[in-house]
Design a protein around this motif. Structure first.
Motif, PDB file in Angstrom:
ATOM      1  N   THR A 161     -11.530   9.001   2.317  1.00  0.00           N
ATOM      2  CA  THR A 161     -11.905   7.524   1.669  1.00  0.00           C
ATOM      3  C   THR A 161     -11.321   7.354   0.447  1.00  0.00           C
ATOM      4  O   THR A 161     -11.183   8.589  -0.414  1.00  0.00           O
ATOM      5  CB  THR A 161     -13.480   7.125   1.844  1.00  0.00           C
ATOM      6  OG1 THR A 161     -14.133   8.102   1.220  1.00  0.00           O
ATOM      7  CG2 THR A 161     -13.698   7.160   3.229  1.00  0.00           C
ATOM      8  N   CYS A 162     -11.038   6.238   0.042  1.00  0.00           N
ATOM      9  CA  CYS A 162     -10.399   6.256  -1.457  1.00  0.00           C
ATOM     10  C   CYS A 162     -11.507   6.632  -2.611  1.00  0.00           C
ATOM     11  O   CYS A 162     -10.918   7.414  -3.681  1.00  0.00           O
ATOM     12  CB  CYS A 162     -10.045   4.698  -1.603  1.00  0.00           C
ATOM     13  SG  CYS A 162      -8.619   4.280  -0.649  1.00  0.00           S
ATOM     14  N   GLU A 193      -4.128   2.862   9.411  1.00  0.00           N
ATOM     15  CA  GLU A 193      -4.117   1.486  10.065  1.00  0.00           C
ATOM     16  C   GLU A 193      -5.695   1.158  10.204  1.00  0.00           C
ATOM     17  O   GLU A 193      -6.029   0.057  10.341  1.00  0.00           O
ATOM     18  CB  GLU A 193      -3.302   1.546  11.454  1.00  0.00           C
ATOM     19  CG  GLU A 193      -2.066   1.862  11.372  1.00  0.00           C
ATOM     20  CD  GLU A 193      -1.128   0.610  10.522  1.00  0.00           C
ATOM     21  OE1 GLU A 193      -1.635  -0.544  10.670  1.00  0.00           O
ATOM     22  OE2 GLU A 193      -0.505   1.001   9.713  1.00  0.00           O
ATOM     23  N   LYS A 194      -6.456   2.071  10.568  1.00  0.00           N
ATOM     24  CA  LYS A 194      -7.955   1.895  10.528  1.00  0.00           C
ATOM     25  C   LYS A 194      -8.393   1.589   9.375  1.00  0.00           C
ATOM     26  O   LYS A 194      -9.074   0.277   9.305  1.00  0.00           O
ATOM     27  CB  LYS A 194      -8.567   3.280  10.991  1.00  0.00           C
ATOM     28  CG  LYS A 194      -8.560   3.377  12.574  1.00  0.00           C
ATOM     29  CD  LYS A 194      -9.384   4.659  12.744  1.00  0.00           C
ATOM     30  CE  LYS A 194      -9.042   5.224  13.926  1.00  0.00           C
ATOM     31  NZ  LYS A 194      -9.495   6.528  14.466  1.00  0.00           N
ATOM     32  N   GLU A 195      -7.939   2.254   8.263  1.00  0.00           N
ATOM     33  CA  GLU A 195      -8.486   1.508   6.717  1.00  0.00           C
ATOM     34  C   GLU A 195      -7.948   0.118   6.475  1.00  0.00           C
ATOM     35  O   GLU A 195      -8.343  -0.719   5.942  1.00  0.00           O
ATOM     36  CB  GLU A 195      -7.895   2.504   5.741  1.00  0.00           C
ATOM     37  CG  GLU A 195      -8.557   3.667   5.678  1.00  0.00           C
ATOM     38  CD  GLU A 195      -9.836   3.729   5.026  1.00  0.00           C
ATOM     39  OE1 GLU A 195     -10.161   3.003   4.002  1.00  0.00           O
ATOM     40  OE2 GLU A 195     -10.824   4.554   5.445  1.00  0.00           O
ATOM     41  N   LYS A 196      -6.717  -0.097   6.983  1.00  0.00           N
ATOM     42  CA  LYS A 196      -6.269  -1.528   6.820  1.00  0.00           C
ATOM     43  C   LYS A 196      -7.178  -2.364   7.632  1.00  0.00           C
ATOM     44  O   LYS A 196      -7.264  -3.627   7.081  1.00  0.00           O
ATOM     45  CB  LYS A 196      -4.765  -1.582   7.224  1.00  0.00           C
ATOM     46  CG  LYS A 196      -3.649  -1.024   6.192  1.00  0.00           C
ATOM     47  CD  LYS A 196      -2.274  -1.153   7.005  1.00  0.00           C
ATOM     48  CE  LYS A 196      -1.072  -0.392   6.108  1.00  0.00           C
ATOM     49  NZ  LYS A 196      -0.104  -0.711   6.957  1.00  0.00           N
ATOM     50  N   ALA A 207      -0.413   1.982   2.748  1.00  0.00           N
ATOM     51  CA  ALA A 207       1.030   2.296   3.334  1.00  0.00           C
ATOM     52  C   ALA A 207       1.857   3.402   2.621  1.00  0.00           C
ATOM     53  O   ALA A 207       2.469   4.171   3.322  1.00  0.00           O
ATOM     54  CB  ALA A 207       1.819   1.092   3.651  1.00  0.00           C
ATOM     55  N   LEU A 208       1.525   3.535   1.243  1.00  0.00           N
ATOM     56  CA  LEU A 208       2.146   4.432   0.503  1.00  0.00           C
ATOM     57  C   LEU A 208       1.187   5.625   0.008  1.00  0.00           C
ATOM     58  O   LEU A 208       1.748   6.242  -0.629  1.00  0.00           O
ATOM     59  CB  LEU A 208       2.681   3.531  -0.854  1.00  0.00           C
ATOM     60  CG  LEU A 208       3.479   2.486  -0.939  1.00  0.00           C
ATOM     61  CD1 LEU A 208       3.699   1.804  -2.092  1.00  0.00           C
ATOM     62  CD2 LEU A 208       5.072   3.042  -0.318  1.00  0.00           C
ATOM     63  N   CYS A 209       0.243   5.654   0.751  1.00  0.00           N
ATOM     64  CA  CYS A 209      -0.724   7.029   0.393  1.00  0.00           C
ATOM     65  C   CYS A 209      -0.122   8.156   0.806  1.00  0.00           C
ATOM     66  O   CYS A 209       0.638   8.261   2.246  1.00  0.00           O
ATOM     67  CB  CYS A 209      -1.962   6.768   1.196  1.00  0.00           C
ATOM     68  SG  CYS A 209      -3.081   8.243   0.897  1.00  0.00           S
ATOM     69  N   LYS A 210       0.022   9.041  -0.134  1.00  0.00           N
ATOM     70  CA  LYS A 210       0.638  10.267   0.139  1.00  0.00           C
ATOM     71  C   LYS A 210       0.070  11.092   0.998  1.00  0.00           C
ATOM     72  O   LYS A 210       0.925  12.061   1.581  1.00  0.00           O
ATOM     73  CB  LYS A 210       1.175  10.951  -1.291  1.00  0.00           C
ATOM     74  CG  LYS A 210      -0.043  11.586  -1.891  1.00  0.00           C
ATOM     75  CD  LYS A 210       0.123  12.415  -3.157  1.00  0.00           C
ATOM     76  CE  LYS A 210      -0.062  13.936  -3.057  1.00  0.00           C
ATOM     77  NZ  LYS A 210       0.298  14.716  -4.073  1.00  0.00           N
ATOM     78  N   PHE A 211      -1.168  10.749   1.378  1.00  0.00           N
ATOM     79  CA  PHE A 211      -2.008  11.919   2.380  1.00  0.00           C
ATOM     80  C   PHE A 211      -1.662  11.087   3.658  1.00  0.00           C
ATOM     81  O   PHE A 211      -1.983  11.935   4.591  1.00  0.00           O
ATOM     82  CB  PHE A 211      -3.271  11.707   2.063  1.00  0.00           C
ATOM     83  CG  PHE A 211      -3.623  12.639   0.599  1.00  0.00           C
ATOM     84  CD1 PHE A 211      -3.418  13.908   0.332  1.00  0.00           C
ATOM     85  CD2 PHE A 211      -4.069  11.745  -0.437  1.00  0.00           C
ATOM     86  CE1 PHE A 211      -3.652  14.218  -0.752  1.00  0.00           C
ATOM     87  CE2 PHE A 211      -4.171  12.365  -1.702  1.00  0.00           C
ATOM     88  CZ  PHE A 211      -4.123  13.601  -1.995  1.00  0.00           C
ATOM     89  N   GLY A 212      -1.193  10.028   3.894  1.00  0.00           N
ATOM     90  CA  GLY A 212      -1.001   9.427   5.143  1.00  0.00           C
ATOM     91  C   GLY A 212      -2.185   9.395   5.961  1.00  0.00           C
ATOM     92  O   GLY A 212      -3.360   9.316   5.610  1.00  0.00           O
ATOM     93  N   ASP A 213      -2.314   9.943   7.186  1.00  0.00           N
ATOM     94  CA  ASP A 213      -3.461   9.830   8.150  1.00  0.00           C
ATOM     95  C   ASP A 213      -4.348  10.881   7.815  1.00  0.00           C
ATOM     96  O   ASP A 213      -5.142  11.017   8.673  1.00  0.00           O
ATOM     97  CB  ASP A 213      -2.842   9.839   9.759  1.00  0.00           C
ATOM     98  CG  ASP A 213      -2.288   8.409   9.951  1.00  0.00           C
ATOM     99  OD1 ASP A 213      -2.653   7.457   9.387  1.00  0.00           O
ATOM    100  OD2 ASP A 213      -1.477   8.416  10.880  1.00  0.00           O
TER     101      ASP A 213
END
Length: 100
Positions: free
Chosen positions: A58-59, A8-11, A48-54
């Motif tokens: 960084t990307c 959510e922070k990244e968003k 939202a679909l990131c497999k690592f979640g929270d």
């Protein structure tokens, strides 16, 4: 006050950066242009679909590249342009982003 997770922070950060980029580069006055809306929706979907979640990093440090090449290039342009401008628009977010 609810504590936001990493995704959510990244968003929030990518939305802030795209807003800065669009208002300055595309001269958008009333929200995002269609191109930037599409980029923001894409970025939010990928996060939202990131497999690592929270637990994500960084990307740029991630071993999995989930952005298509064209979208990755657009996000890079946005970050190159908006990153330095965060010092003016949201210095707290810049500091948080730098130290993550």
């Amino acid at each position: 006050m609810t504590k936001l997770g990493r995704v959510e922070k990244e968003k929030k950060v990518i939305e802030l950066m795209i807003n800065i980029y669009c208002s300055k580069k595309h001269k958008s006055k009333n929200g995002l242009c269609d191109e930037c809306k599409e980029l923001l929706e894409y970025a939010h979907k990928r996060l939202a679909l990131c497999k690592f979640g929270d637990e994500k990093t960084t990307c740029s440090k991630c071993p999995i590249h989930c952005y298509k090449k064209d979208m990755k290039a657009k996000v890079k342009d946005v970050m190159k342009f908006s990153g330095p401008r965060l010092i003016i628009y949201n210095p707290i977010e810049l500091i948080r982003h730098m130290f993550y």
